[in-house]
Design a protein around this motif. Structure first.
Motif, PDB file in Angstrom:
ATOM      1  N   UNK A 193      -1.077  -6.234  -6.663  1.00  8.17           N
ATOM      2  CA  UNK A 193      -0.484  -6.657  -7.929  1.00  8.17           C
ATOM      3  C   UNK A 193       0.804  -5.881  -8.186  1.00  8.17           C
ATOM      4  N   UNK A 194       0.752  -4.562  -8.052  1.00  3.85           N
ATOM      5  CA  UNK A 194       1.891  -3.696  -8.369  1.00  3.85           C
ATOM      6  C   UNK A 194       2.683  -3.251  -7.144  1.00  3.85           C
ATOM      7  N   UNK A 195       2.111  -3.367  -5.959  1.00  8.74           N
ATOM      8  CA  UNK A 195       2.699  -2.717  -4.786  1.00  8.74           C
ATOM      9  C   UNK A 195       3.252  -3.690  -3.754  1.00  8.74           C
ATOM     10  N   UNK A 196       3.410  -4.950  -4.117  1.00 15.60           N
ATOM     11  CA  UNK A 196       3.817  -5.937  -3.115  1.00 15.60           C
ATOM     12  C   UNK A 196       5.204  -5.666  -2.564  1.00 15.60           C
ATOM     13  N   UNK A 197       6.070  -5.052  -3.349  1.00 12.47           N
ATOM     14  CA  UNK A 197       7.431  -4.774  -2.884  1.00 12.47           C
ATOM     15  C   UNK A 197       7.561  -3.421  -2.194  1.00 12.47           C
ATOM     16  N   UNK A 198       6.473  -2.677  -2.083  1.00 11.39           N
ATOM     17  CA  UNK A 198       6.545  -1.387  -1.392  1.00 11.39           C
ATOM     18  C   UNK A 198       6.897  -1.608   0.074  1.00 11.39           C
ATOM     19  N   UNK A 199       7.840  -0.843   0.626  1.00 10.55           N
ATOM     20  CA  UNK A 199       8.213  -1.029   2.039  1.00 10.55           C
ATOM     21  C   UNK A 199       7.070  -0.673   2.970  1.00 10.55           C
ATOM     22  N   UNK A 200       6.940  -1.447   4.033  1.00  7.74           N
ATOM     23  CA  UNK A 200       5.852  -1.211   4.987  1.00  7.74           C
ATOM     24  C   UNK A 200       5.956   0.162   5.650  1.00  7.74           C
ATOM     25  N   UNK A 201       7.171   0.637   5.832  1.00  6.16           N
ATOM     26  CA  UNK A 201       7.361   1.911   6.526  1.00  6.16           C
ATOM     27  C   UNK A 201       7.666   3.051   5.564  1.00  6.16           C
ATOM     28  N   UNK A 202       7.427   2.843   4.264  1.00  2.00           N
ATOM     29  CA  UNK A 202       7.703   3.894   3.286  1.00  2.00           C
ATOM     30  C   UNK A 202       6.642   4.974   3.308  1.00  2.00           C
ATOM     31  N   UNK A 203       6.968   6.160   2.807  1.00  7.60           N
ATOM     32  CA  UNK A 203       5.983   7.248   2.779  1.00  7.60           C
ATOM     33  C   UNK A 203       4.898   6.971   1.750  1.00  7.60           C
ATOM     34  N   UNK A 204       3.691   7.411   2.050  1.00  7.80           N
ATOM     35  CA  UNK A 204       2.591   7.261   1.099  1.00  7.80           C
ATOM     36  C   UNK A 204       2.755   8.272  -0.026  1.00  7.80           C
TER      37      UNK A 204
END
Length: 216
Positions: free
Chosen positions: A168-179
């Protein structure tokens, strides 16, 4: 458990580690090799609880007898199938009475959100009129509507028991971004879990998780 399209085995291996007997049904030779490597890297006891079968979920009945599984998982697979109904019906037939059919699909009712929030207005506008899109890997894909899948599940005797929104909130988070850091990750997951089971948020999630039960 039957995991249809297990890919590299992320979900299948975790289920086997939890004590379940898991069969992975995969048609892609490269993914079969990756899955076999993942299984081979596990301790013998876990390896014994896993097997890999080459095949297509739409032909599950050719590989397994009726009622062979207590749980059938089909996550992220229907997106690449032109018509979901034949595969869903085939999977329901190998599900035992009272068994769970778990589907994870792209949400057609929210298909315009990702490109819209990213400022890609042409793609967003097109998403209102078509369930077809290009995924993050550049592959042609298709989204599903909850109402249509609910009708399909009812029609094959595996009616919808529960459904949830995913991302819901994280769909635009980059796949290779840091956790995020541990405490931030805990809060993020808590917010996602809450939104995923709460209206109206779950209806606009990027993905839908639908759970049907064989025989009602």
């Amino acid at each position: 458990m039957l995991d249809v399209g297990p890919g590299r085995g992320t979900q299948a291996v975790r289920l086997a580690r939890a004590g379940h007997e898991v069969t992975g049904l995969e048609r892609d030779p490269a993914m079969i090799t990756a899955l076999q490597r993942a299984v081979a890297a596990e301790p013998p006891g876990i390896q014994e609880r896993m097997r890999v079968v080459r095949g297509d979920g739409r032909e599950a009945g050719a590989h397994f007898p009726p009622g062979a599984f207590d749980v059938v998982l089909c996550h992220g697979v229907l997106t690449y199938v032109p018509d979901p109904d034949p595969m869903i019906a085939a999977l329901a037939r190998v599900l035992a009475p009272g068994g769970l059919l778990s589907l994870l699909v792209r949400n057609a009712d929210a298909l315009a959100l990702r490109p819209g929030l990213a400022g890609d207005w042409d793609t967003a506008l097109a998403a209102f009129d078509s369930p077809h899109y290009t995924d993050r890997l550049g592959l042609a894909a298709r989204a599903d509507r909850r109402e249509a899948l609910t009708a399909t599940l009812t029609g094959i005797g595996t009616p919808l028991r529960a459904w949830y929104g995913v991302r819901v909130f994280t769909d635009l988070a980059p796949d290779d971004g840091p956790a995020p850091a541990a405490d931030g990750l805990d809060r993020l997951l808590a917010a996602e879990e809450r939104a995923g089971r709460t209206d109206p948020y779950r209806a606009v999630a990027a993905l839908l998780h639908l759970c049907g039960v064989r025989g009602g």
